[in-house]
Design a protein around this motif. Structure first.
Motif, PDB file in Angstrom:
ATOM      1  N   ASP A 200      31.078  61.717  47.451  1.00  0.00           N
ATOM      2  CA  ASP A 200      31.465  61.368  48.819  1.00  0.00           C
ATOM      3  C   ASP A 200      31.896  59.910  48.961  1.00  0.00           C
ATOM      4  O   ASP A 200      32.324  59.504  50.038  1.00  0.00           O
ATOM      5  CB  ASP A 200      30.298  61.652  49.772  1.00  0.00           C
ATOM      6  CG  ASP A 200      30.098  63.150  49.988  1.00  0.00           C
ATOM      7  OD1 ASP A 200      31.115  63.864  50.100  1.00  0.00           O
ATOM      8  OD2 ASP A 200      28.941  63.604  50.035  1.00  0.00           O
TER       9      ASP A 200
ATOM     10  N   SER B 253      38.124  70.480  57.762  1.00  0.00           N
ATOM     11  CA  SER B 253      37.361  69.788  56.717  1.00  0.00           C
ATOM     12  C   SER B 253      37.977  69.965  55.334  1.00  0.00           C
ATOM     13  O   SER B 253      37.424  69.476  54.337  1.00  0.00           O
ATOM     14  CB  SER B 253      35.917  70.296  56.691  1.00  0.00           C
ATOM     15  OG  SER B 253      35.876  71.656  56.268  1.00  0.00           O
TER      16      SER B 253
ATOM     17  N   VAL C 215      39.061  66.414  48.285  1.00  0.00           N
ATOM     18  CA  VAL C 215      39.011  65.058  47.728  1.00  0.00           C
ATOM     19  C   VAL C 215      37.664  64.760  47.073  1.00  0.00           C
ATOM     20  O   VAL C 215      37.602  64.140  46.001  1.00  0.00           O
ATOM     21  CB  VAL C 215      39.323  64.022  48.826  1.00  0.00           C
ATOM     22  CG1 VAL C 215      38.997  62.612  48.358  1.00  0.00           C
ATOM     23  CG2 VAL C 215      40.793  64.118  49.231  1.00  0.00           C
ATOM     24  N   ARG C 216      36.581  65.200  47.675  1.00  0.00           N
ATOM     25  CA  ARG C 216      35.251  64.883  47.153  1.00  0.00           C
ATOM     26  C   ARG C 216      34.943  65.581  45.831  1.00  0.00           C
ATOM     27  O   ARG C 216      33.922  65.303  45.199  1.00  0.00           O
ATOM     28  CB  ARG C 216      34.179  65.201  48.195  1.00  0.00           C
ATOM     29  CG  ARG C 216      34.015  66.660  48.535  1.00  0.00           C
ATOM     30  CD  ARG C 216      33.321  66.870  49.880  1.00  0.00           C
ATOM     31  NE  ARG C 216      31.946  66.392  49.884  1.00  0.00           N
ATOM     32  CZ  ARG C 216      30.883  67.199  49.827  1.00  0.00           C
ATOM     33  NH1 ARG C 216      31.064  68.519  49.757  1.00  0.00           N
ATOM     34  NH2 ARG C 216      29.673  66.705  49.849  1.00  0.00           N
TER      35      ARG C 216
ATOM     36  N   VAL D 125      40.715  68.837  53.630  1.00  0.00           N
ATOM     37  CA  VAL D 125      41.133  67.680  52.833  1.00  0.00           C
ATOM     38  C   VAL D 125      39.926  66.940  52.274  1.00  0.00           C
ATOM     39  O   VAL D 125      39.878  66.583  51.086  1.00  0.00           O
ATOM     40  CB  VAL D 125      42.026  66.730  53.656  1.00  0.00           C
ATOM     41  CG1 VAL D 125      42.272  65.429  52.896  1.00  0.00           C
ATOM     42  CG2 VAL D 125      43.351  67.398  53.993  1.00  0.00           C
ATOM     43  N   ARG D 126      38.930  66.714  53.102  1.00  0.00           N
ATOM     44  CA  ARG D 126      37.723  66.022  52.638  1.00  0.00           C
ATOM     45  C   ARG D 126      37.027  66.823  51.536  1.00  0.00           C
ATOM     46  O   ARG D 126      36.556  66.260  50.537  1.00  0.00           O
ATOM     47  CB  ARG D 126      36.767  65.781  53.803  1.00  0.00           C
ATOM     48  CG  ARG D 126      35.499  65.020  53.415  1.00  0.00           C
ATOM     49  CD  ARG D 126      34.620  64.781  54.613  1.00  0.00           C
ATOM     50  NE  ARG D 126      35.220  63.866  55.578  1.00  0.00           N
ATOM     51  CZ  ARG D 126      35.139  62.532  55.487  1.00  0.00           C
ATOM     52  NH1 ARG D 126      34.505  61.979  54.463  1.00  0.00           N
ATOM     53  NH2 ARG D 126      35.689  61.773  56.400  1.00  0.00           N
TER      54      ARG D 126
ATOM     55  N   LEU E 169      45.631  58.911  55.760  1.00  0.00           N
ATOM     56  CA  LEU E 169      46.239  60.243  55.688  1.00  0.00           C
ATOM     57  C   LEU E 169      47.694  60.211  56.173  1.00  0.00           C
ATOM     58  O   LEU E 169      47.993  59.669  57.245  1.00  0.00           O
ATOM     59  CB  LEU E 169      45.443  61.227  56.539  1.00  0.00           C
ATOM     60  CG  LEU E 169      45.796  62.710  56.413  1.00  0.00           C
ATOM     61  CD1 LEU E 169      45.495  63.226  55.016  1.00  0.00           C
ATOM     62  CD2 LEU E 169      45.036  63.529  57.451  1.00  0.00           C
TER      63      LEU E 169
ATOM     64  N   LEU F 126      37.297  57.847  48.607  1.00  0.00           N
ATOM     65  CA  LEU F 126      38.130  57.970  49.812  1.00  0.00           C
ATOM     66  C   LEU F 126      39.507  57.365  49.548  1.00  0.00           C
ATOM     67  O   LEU F 126      39.831  56.260  50.008  1.00  0.00           O
ATOM     68  CB  LEU F 126      37.463  57.283  51.002  1.00  0.00           C
ATOM     69  CG  LEU F 126      36.227  57.961  51.597  1.00  0.00           C
ATOM     70  CD1 LEU F 126      35.591  57.069  52.659  1.00  0.00           C
ATOM     71  CD2 LEU F 126      36.596  59.315  52.196  1.00  0.00           C
TER      72      LEU F 126
ATOM     73  N   GLN G 150      42.532  66.894  60.829  1.00  0.00           N
ATOM     74  CA  GLN G 150      41.669  66.806  59.653  1.00  0.00           C
ATOM     75  C   GLN G 150      40.529  65.806  59.834  1.00  0.00           C
ATOM     76  O   GLN G 150      40.702  64.736  60.427  1.00  0.00           O
ATOM     77  CB  GLN G 150      42.481  66.415  58.426  1.00  0.00           C
ATOM     78  CG  GLN G 150      43.340  67.524  57.862  1.00  0.00           C
ATOM     79  CD  GLN G 150      42.507  68.702  57.381  1.00  0.00           C
ATOM     80  OE1 GLN G 150      41.685  68.582  56.481  1.00  0.00           O
ATOM     81  NE2 GLN G 150      42.745  69.859  57.986  1.00  0.00           N
ATOM     82  N   ASP G 151      39.379  66.188  59.311  1.00  0.00           N
ATOM     83  CA  ASP G 151      38.205  65.324  59.319  1.00  0.00           C
ATOM     84  C   ASP G 151      38.301  64.343  58.143  1.00  0.00           C
ATOM     85  O   ASP G 151      37.518  64.405  57.182  1.00  0.00           O
ATOM     86  CB  ASP G 151      36.934  66.174  59.215  1.00  0.00           C
ATOM     87  CG  ASP G 151      35.663  65.333  59.186  1.00  0.00           C
ATOM     88  OD1 ASP G 151      35.721  64.176  59.637  1.00  0.00           O
ATOM     89  OD2 ASP G 151      34.635  65.843  58.701  1.00  0.00           O
ATOM     90  N   TYR G 152      39.275  63.454  58.233  1.00  0.00           N
ATOM     91  CA  TYR G 152      39.525  62.465  57.181  1.00  0.00           C
ATOM     92  C   TYR G 152      40.097  61.227  57.868  1.00  0.00           C
ATOM     93  O   TYR G 152      40.856  61.346  58.841  1.00  0.00           O
ATOM     94  CB  TYR G 152      40.524  63.020  56.161  1.00  0.00           C
ATOM     95  CG  TYR G 152      40.529  62.277  54.845  1.00  0.00           C
ATOM     96  CD1 TYR G 152      39.560  62.524  53.880  1.00  0.00           C
ATOM     97  CD2 TYR G 152      41.494  61.301  54.573  1.00  0.00           C
ATOM     98  CE1 TYR G 152      39.559  61.847  52.671  1.00  0.00           C
ATOM     99  CE2 TYR G 152      41.504  60.613  53.372  1.00  0.00           C
ATOM    100  CZ  TYR G 152      40.527  60.887  52.415  1.00  0.00           C
ATOM    101  OH  TYR G 152      40.517  60.203  51.222  1.00  0.00           O
TER     102      TYR G 152
END
Length: 417
Positions: free
Chosen positions: A37, A140, A146-147, A142-143, A73, A40, A66-68
């Protein structure tokens, strides 16, 4: 039933997909799905666009939610000379959002070249997320993608796709169960060794430098001098693995799309996927031995089954034994339907279908194998997008008349697992 070795091969493939993969996932536990996490990076979402109409408006709007971190972004839409009003809808979706860029190709170039143009335009991005133009992406997603980049060796992370029109008719109910196994089970074996051989273009994240590294190979893809515009997702994933990178798949990142609701649409989709499978499985034989031995066996057995099973079906039909092979299909499909029912028993009724809905697959499977495998072999040099060759004949709603908001479902076909 004759030609027993072929049916034994079929059982081997089923064991690899439905027993060994899930067993390895449960054996490895938390090691199966690691996350970080603290990572980023700057992310660019690239959407190749062709004849999507109003659908691209909904796709872009879902990505804007998105939650990013918004300052990390960017959304890049690349229109491949659509013949409908897709470009206008894309511009409408990006109004008032500085992080949305809409490009238009000077000529029809194909999906892969469109994505490459978007990748080059996203000069500040470290991660590129490829999204099909006919999907709605969970906020959620994209997050969650990525993680999963927990190591420099991980070059791609793919997400899953949900069917939104699962209750429309018998065909979409069957496809819902097919999607369940394709995404909940079939990738487990490859996931165990971080060598997932096909990550869908519906929703996959890539390291940008890897895409640039592989660009010459992707651009030169052709058969007998004819550029190939189908199966890019599978080909790209295989090239990533071939170049000693790892590929990961997660069920926690997902998007939504509608499945074909007619046999014509379903058969068109299956022919496209069968052609893609043949081209890529044959092309990968030269380096399949470099995979993990378990993955190599799985890879080669899939190709062997794809090429040999049509012979089994035709042989049984010509010798009056079609009912034997049909009974074999019903036995396997019926068992999978029971397993699906057991695994989805905790879901509400609107999120699952009856297990018996999978039984039509027992009839469609021999048809698609017997007809589409030979047809795919004869049309490997096809060069079209083959998703929406022409705009819909129905009157299109003007972008200026749209009041915004996302629909509960979205029609269209995409390149699913």
């Amino acid at each position: 039933m004759e030609l027993f070795p072929i049916h034994l091969l079929f059982i081997v493939v089923l064991m690899n997909r439905y027993i060994l993969g899930p067993f390895l996932r449960r054996l490895r536990g938390q090691r199966f799905d690691r996350v970080d996490d603290t990572f980023l990076p700057r992310v660019a979402i690239v959407i190749p666009l062709f004849n999507e109409g109003k659908g691209i408006f909904h796709a872009v709007r879902s990505l804007l939610e998105q939650d990013y971190p918004g300052h990390l972004l960017q959304i890049v839409v690349v229109d491949d000379c659509s013949k409908d009003d897709s470009f206008a809808w894309a511009l409408k979706a990006g109004e008032g959002h500085a992080n949305v860029v809409v490009l238009r190709n000077p000529e029809n170039m194909g999906k892969r070249k469109g994505i490459n143009r978007g990748v080059k335009a996203a000069v500040d991005a470290e991660i590129i997320v490829s999204v099909d133009s006919d999907v709605i992406v969970d906020k959620s997603a994209v997050r969650q993608l990525v993680r999963r980049f927990t190591s420099p060796r991980i070059a791609a992370v793919g997400g899953r796709t949900f069917v939104t029109n699962r209750h429309q008719n018998w065909l979409t109910r069957m496809i819902e169960i097919k999607f369940h196994f394709a995404q909940e089970w079939l990738k487990d074996l490859e996931r165990s060794f971080r060598q997932v051989m096909c990550l869908t273009g519906c929703l996959t994240a890539y390291r940008r430098h890897v895409l640039l590294e592989l660009e010459p190979i992707l651009e030169a893809r052709s058969i007998a001098g004819v550029p190939i515009k189908y199966g890019e997702d599978r080909f790209l994933t295989r090239q990533i693995v071939k170049h000693n990178y790892e590929t990961v798949y997660t069920l926690d990142a997902f998007c939504f799309t509608a499945a074909p609701a007619t046999l014509a649409g379903y058969f068109s989709q299956q022919l496209r996927w069968r052609r893609s499978n043949l081209v890529d499985l044959l092309g990968g034989l030269s380096h399949a031995w470099r995979l993990h031995p378990v993955v190599t066996v799985h890879y080669v057995s899939q190709l062997a089954l794809l090429l040999s099973y049509p012979v089994v079906i035709v042989h049984n039909v010509l010798n009056g034994e079609f009912w034997d092979i049909l009974a074999f299909h019903f036995l396997v499909i019926g068992l999978l339907g029971i397993i699906y029912r057991f695994e989805t028993r905790h879901l509400p009724d609107d999120r699952r279908v009856h297990g018996a809905s999978f039984l039509p697959m027992a009839m469609l499977m021999p048809v698609t194998y017997a007809l589409f495998t030979p047809l795919a072999l004869l049309t490997l040099d096809s060069g079209s997008w083959e998703t929406r060759g022409s705009p819909s004949s129905a009157p299109a709603e003007s972008p200026a008349d749209n009041g915004g908001g996302l629909p509960p479902t979205h029609a269209g076909e995409g390149s699913h697992p």
